[in-house]
Design a protein around this motif. Structure first.
Motif, PDB file in Angstrom:
ATOM      1  N   ASN A  56      34.533 -18.473  -9.316  1.00 48.22           N
ATOM      2  CA  ASN A  56      35.433 -19.188  -8.426  1.00 48.22           C
ATOM      3  C   ASN A  56      34.806 -19.099  -7.038  1.00 48.22           C
ATOM      4  O   ASN A  56      34.146 -18.113  -6.728  1.00 48.22           O
ATOM      5  CB  ASN A  56      36.792 -18.484  -8.503  1.00 48.22           C
ATOM      6  N   SER A  57      34.996 -20.116  -6.229  1.00 49.90           N
ATOM      7  CA  SER A  57      34.296 -20.105  -4.936  1.00 49.90           C
ATOM      8  C   SER A  57      35.001 -21.006  -3.937  1.00 49.90           C
ATOM      9  O   SER A  57      35.943 -21.707  -4.289  1.00 49.90           O
ATOM     10  CB  SER A  57      32.877 -20.606  -5.130  1.00 49.90           C
ATOM     11  N   PHE A  98      35.997 -20.439   3.290  1.00 49.60           N
ATOM     12  CA  PHE A  98      37.230 -19.841   3.826  1.00 49.60           C
ATOM     13  C   PHE A  98      37.879 -20.763   4.842  1.00 49.60           C
ATOM     14  O   PHE A  98      37.198 -21.387   5.662  1.00 49.60           O
ATOM     15  CB  PHE A  98      36.937 -18.472   4.451  1.00 49.60           C
TER      16      PHE A  98
HETATM   17  N1  PHE Z   1      39.128 -13.699  -4.911  1.00 52.95           N
HETATM   18  C1  PHE Z   1      38.940 -14.690  -5.917  1.00 52.95           C
HETATM   19  C2  PHE Z   1      39.510 -14.147  -7.253  1.00 52.95           C
HETATM   20  O1  PHE Z   1      40.037 -13.075  -7.263  1.00 52.95           O
HETATM   21  C3  PHE Z   1      37.504 -15.048  -6.104  1.00 52.95           C
HETATM   22  C4  PHE Z   1      36.997 -15.770  -4.903  1.00 52.95           C
HETATM   23  C5  PHE Z   1      36.238 -15.096  -3.990  1.00 52.95           C
HETATM   24  C6  PHE Z   1      37.296 -17.090  -4.700  1.00 52.95           C
HETATM   25  C7  PHE Z   1      35.779 -15.742  -2.867  1.00 52.95           C
HETATM   26  C8  PHE Z   1      36.829 -17.760  -3.612  1.00 52.95           C
HETATM   27  C9  PHE Z   1      36.077 -17.070  -2.684  1.00 52.95           C
HETATM   28  O2  PHE Z   1      39.458 -14.819  -8.266  1.00 52.95           O
END
Ligand code: PHE
Length: 503
Positions: free
Chosen positions: A438-439, A442
Motif C-alpha cells: 500500500n502506498s 502524504f
Molecule cells: N500504514 C499503512 C498500513 O498500515 C501502509 C502505508 C504506509 C500506506 C505508508 C501508505 C503509506 O497498511
C-alpha cells in the motif's frame, strides 16, 4: 559410517568382483556380502571419483521391503500366532485375549479366518475362544523372513499384496547400479592426495601425484549454534536493499504509542472505525499520555476541526482525551510521523529517505494468514516537488530489487495519503495478481502542521514481512511460522533467504 579400513576393503572387493565376473550389480553384491546397499554405492562412487576406473549404469528395480511392523513380525511371530499362543487348552474369554495389545484384533480375525481358533458358545452366558487345531505353522513369519532375505519372489503374489494391505511390507523403487570395467580399470587403487603439502613442492612429487577432486556439491555440516528465525532472515535482506538505496533506519523501539502519533498526526479522524477497540489494542495502565509538542498539537487540532492549509478539515469537535489514549501501535507509519515532525524542526529542510521493519499490533480475528501482531516494512522519501511519477518510479525500483517486475497500481484510499495506490504483483505460482503493498503521497493536512515547507512532498509505502516470507518458505499457515506451535527444526533448517533479484 564405515571405517576407513572397512571402506577400503569394500572397494577392493568391488574391484576384484568386477575383474572376475565382468558385471556386478550393487544390490546383489550388497546382499552377497551382507552389507548395506548404500555402503556399496558409496564405495562405488569413491572409486569413480579417482578416474574412469569403473563404468556404472543405473537401474531401477522394484523391491519388496519390510516395514518396521514387518520386522517385528520376523522377530516375534505374526499377530495371529500371538493370539493362537495365548489361547490355553481350556479356552479364554475374548475380552481377555484383547488385552494382548493393539494388534490383538487383527490377530484374532486372521486366526479365526485361518481356522486356528473357534468361539465355543456351549455356555451362551460365557462364550470361550478355543483352539481348533493343536499346532500351527506361522506362514506369515516365514514369508516375511523370505522378504527380509531379498527372496520375495518365493512368496505368492497374493500373499504379498495382503501383507502390503496389512502394512507389513512395502513395494519400493530401488536405484541400483550395474558396474563394469571402465577405460582406466585397475585393481590397485592409488590413494588420492587431499592436500598439496610443502614437501611435495620441494621434492617435485606433486607432478605425478593424483589429487582428489573438490566436491562442490557436498553439504556443509550443520552448525551447533543459534539460528535466526526465517522472518529475521528475510528482514535482513529487506534491510540490505533499503541500505543499498541510501535509506536510513528509523528507531521503532516503541510498541506502545499514543493515539496522537498513531492516528491524529496522520489526519485520521477520531471517529474513524480503525480507532475502535475492535481494531486496536488500547493500553489500560497507563491509559493516557500527555507529552505532546504544544504548538503542533494545536495545529493538528485545528486542521481536524476547522481545516486550514487549503483544506476544509473534517468539521467535528476534536478532543484531546481521544488523542491521549495509549495503544499498541497499529502501523509503523506512527514512527514515520514522529520522524517527519523531527525533520520539520530542522532549521533548514534536507531531503530524507527513511525505512523501518518492525512489529505492529491489530485486534483482528485470527486465521491461517492473520495474527494479532505482524511486521511492517515501511519506506519514506521526503523531497521537494515529488509527484505521483516519483512514487511509481521509486516503487518500481524497490520491487525490482526484490526481483518483482510485473507491477500494477490500483487507486486506493488512506486517510493520510492522496493519491493512494495499492501495489499488485503477478504471482507466477498462483497465476494471479496479488496485493503486495500500500502506498501514497502524504496529505498536506498531515505535513504542513508539522512545519515542513509547502513544496516538500513525502512518498511512503508499506508492506508486510510475513507475506513474502510465507511465499518464499512455502508456508501456508501463519501458525507454522509464528507462535508457540512452530517446529524448531523448521527454524534450524530454514535456508538463508536470497531475494532472487535480477540485475
Ligand atoms: N500504514 C499503512 C498500513 O498500515 C501502509 C502505508 C504506509 C500506506 C505508508 C501508505 C503509506 O497498511
Amino acid at each position: 559410517m564405515a571405517s576407513a579400513d572397512g571402506s577400503e576393503k569394500l572397494s577392493t572387493a568391488i574391484l576384484e568382483a568386477v575383474d572376475r565376473r565382468g558385471t556386478v550389480n550393487t544390490l546383489e553384491f550388497a546382499a552377497e556380502l551382507g552389507r548395506d546397499h548404500q555402503d556399496v554405492v558409496g564405495s562405488m562412487n569413491s572409486i569413480s571419483a579417482v578416474g574412469e576406473i569403473l563404468t556404472t549404469e543405473q537401474k531401477q528395480t522394484n523391491q519388496w521391503q519390510l516395514t518396521d511392523e514387518g520386522h517385528s513380525v520376523v522377530e516375534n511371530g505374526s499377530h495371529e500366532a500371538a493370539v493362537f499362543n495365548a489361547v490355553p487348552e481350556a479356552g479364554i474369554a475374548q475380552a481377555e485375549l484383547m488385552k494382548l495389545g493393539a494388534n490383538a484384533k487383527i490377530g484374532f480375525s486372521k486366526a479365526m479366518s485361518g481356522g486356528w481358533i473357534v468361539i465355543d458358545k456351549s455356555d451362551p452366558a460365557a462364550p470361550l475362544v478355543k483352539r481348533k487345531v493343536p499346532t500351527i505353522v506361522d506362514t506369515v513369519q516365514e514369508h516375511l523372513r523370505q522378504v527380509a532375505a531379498d527372496k520375495a519372489s518365493a512368496v505368492p503374489e497374493k500373499e504379498l499384496k495382503d501383507y502390503k494391505k496389512r502394512k507389513l511390507v512395502q513395494f519400493v523403487i530401488v536405484k541400483t547400479y550395474n558396474i563394469t570395467k571402465g577405460p582406466c580399470f585397475t585393481k590397485s587403487l592409488v590413494k588420492l592426495e587431499t592436500e598439496l603439502l610443502p614437501e611435495m613442492i620441494a621434492s617435485g612429487s606433486w607432478k605425478t601425484a593424483s589429487f582428489k577432486p573438490y566436491n562442490f556439491d557436498a553439504m556443509g555440516s550443520s552448525l551447533d549454534c543459534g539460528h535466526l528465525h526465517p522472518l529475521l532472515k528475510v528482514r535482513a535482506q529487506f534491510r540490505q536493499i533499503f541500505l543499498e538505496m541510501g535509506f536510513s533506519e528509523m528507531p521503532t523501539n516503541n510498541y506502545v504509542e499514543s493515539s496522537f502519533w498513531n492516528f491524529d498526526a496522520l489526519f485520521q479522524p477520531q471517529q474513524h472505525p480503525a480507532r475502535d477497540a475492535h481494531d486496536t489494542f488500547f493500553i489500560k495502565e497507563p491509559a493516557t499520555c500527555n507529552n505532546f509538542p504544544d504548538d503542533y498539537l494545536k495545529r493538528v487540532h485545528q486542521v481536524h476541526q476547522e481545516g486550514g492549509y487549503g483544506s476544509q478539515g473534517y468539521g467535528y469537535q476534536w478532543k484531546i482525551e481521544e488523542a491521549q489514549k495509549n495503544l499498541m501501535r497499529t502501523h509503523t507509519t506512527a514512527v514515520s510521523a514522529r520522524m517527519l515532525y523531527k525533520l520539520a524542526q530542522q532549521p533548514e529542510f534536507k531531503p530524507a529517505k527513511y525505512f523501518s521493519i518492525d512489529r505492529v499490533f491489530r485486534n483482528e480475528s485470527l486465521d491461517a494468514t492473520h495474527l494479532a501482531e505482524f511486521h511492517q516494512i515501511e519506506g519514506v522519501v521526503a523531497d521537494r516537488n515529488l509527484t505521483l511519477g516519483h512514487l511509481m518510479g521509486i516503487l518500481r525500483e524497490f520491487f525490482h530489487k526484490l526481483g518483482i517486475r510485473k507491477l500494477r497500481f490500483k487507486p486506493a484510499y488512506n486517510p493520510y495519503t492522496e493519491p493512494s495506490l495499492e501495489v499488485f504483483s503477478y504471482h507466477d505460482g498462483l497465476q494471479k495478481w496479488v496485493e503486495i503493498g500500500n502506498s501514497g503521497i502524504f496529505r498536506p493536512e498531515m505535513l504542513l502542521p508539522m512545519g515542513l515547507p509547502k513544496d516538500v512532498s513525502v512518498i511512503a509505502w508499506g508492506l508486510s514481512l510475513e507475506r513474502p516470507t510465507m511465499i518464499k518458505y512455502k508456508i501456508n499457515n501463519i501458525r507454522d511460522l509464528v507462535g508457540h506451535k512452530i517446529d524448531l527444526k523448521m527454524v534450524q533448517q530454514a535456508p538463508i533467504y536470497l531475494i532472487d533479484a535480477e540485475s
